[in-house]
Design an enzyme around this catalytic site. Structure first.
Site, short mmCIF file in Angstrom:
data_model
loop_
_atom_site.label_atom_id
_atom_site.label_comp_id
_atom_site.label_asym_id
_atom_site.label_seq_id
_atom_site.Cartn_x
_atom_site.Cartn_y
_atom_site.Cartn_z
N CYS A 163 0.83 -1.20 0.00
CA CYS A 163 0.00 0.00 0.00
C CYS A 163 0.87 1.26 0.00
O CYS A 163 1.63 1.48 -0.92
CB CYS A 163 -0.99 -0.05 1.17
SG CYS A 163 -2.34 1.15 1.05
N ALA A 164 0.79 2.07 1.04
CA ALA A 164 1.60 3.29 1.12
C ALA A 164 2.99 3.02 1.68
O ALA A 164 3.88 3.86 1.57
CB ALA A 164 0.89 4.33 1.98
#
Length: 188
Positions: free
Chosen positions: A102-103
């Site tokens: 994800c991030a």
């Protein structure tokens, strides 16, 4: 194999907890590490008790470090000097692995290890712009480049965790069947 997953306040629940669950089902030892406190609160205000607190531990006895996404957890990880040193040391050792979802691949950029790597992340313009020095992949759920595994987000956590199991020498197929993931893929 021994794995560490790093939890900062604001971590993404599914990316951390489903990964822990799948690795434990595979018989892989995984410890969750908080950066500061025994209890860590996720991005959706679910509080979990970490197995350990990071302290000054460089995790040298571990084979892999996993970085879950979520905000502000990913940003916190990307600013922690201990985390950045661990990521640099693991990427620089071909017998160790780093996995980020994800991030959390932003930690790779902050650690200075993303240049020339093939990777992916959550599909935001902000994250993509961080990786102009990398081979950014948009069309795969999970990307492996040597000892680096990256993935896109909460919806890709199962293939991410299965990939980790397989890379660490396990066999994810029986777990996929037990969890009915194989049926999900078949549309049954």
């Amino acid at each position: 194999m021994k794995v560490a997953i790093l939890l900062a306040n604001g971590f993404e629940e599914a990316e951390a907890l489903v990964t822990i669950d799948i690795l434990r089902r595979a018989g892989i030892e995984i410890d969750s590490f908080s950066l500061a406190e025994e209890f860590v609160t996720s991005s959706r205000k679910i509080t979990v008790k970490a197995d350990k607190i990071l302290g000054e531990n460089n995790l040298s006895e571990y084979d892999m470090v996993i970085l879950p996404g979520g905000q502000p957890g990913s940003t916190t990880l990307s600013k922690d000097k201990r985390v950045l040193n661990i990521v640099k040391n693991f990427i620089g050792n071909d017998k160790k692995f780093v996995a980020a979802i994800c991030a959390a691949p932003m930690v790779l950029k902050s650690a200075g290890v993303s240049a020339g790597k093939t990777l992916t992340s959550f599909p935001s313009d902000e994250l993509k712009a961080m990786f102009t020095d990398a081979n950014y992949i948009d069309d795969k759920l999970v990307v492996q480049d040597g000892n680096l595994i990256t993935s896109r987000g909460a919806g890709t956590v199962m293939p991410f965790a299965y990939k980790i199991v397989d890379v660490l020498g396990g066999n994810s197929e029986p777990i996929q069947k037990t969890m009915l993931y194989d049926r999900l893929l078949a549309g049954k």
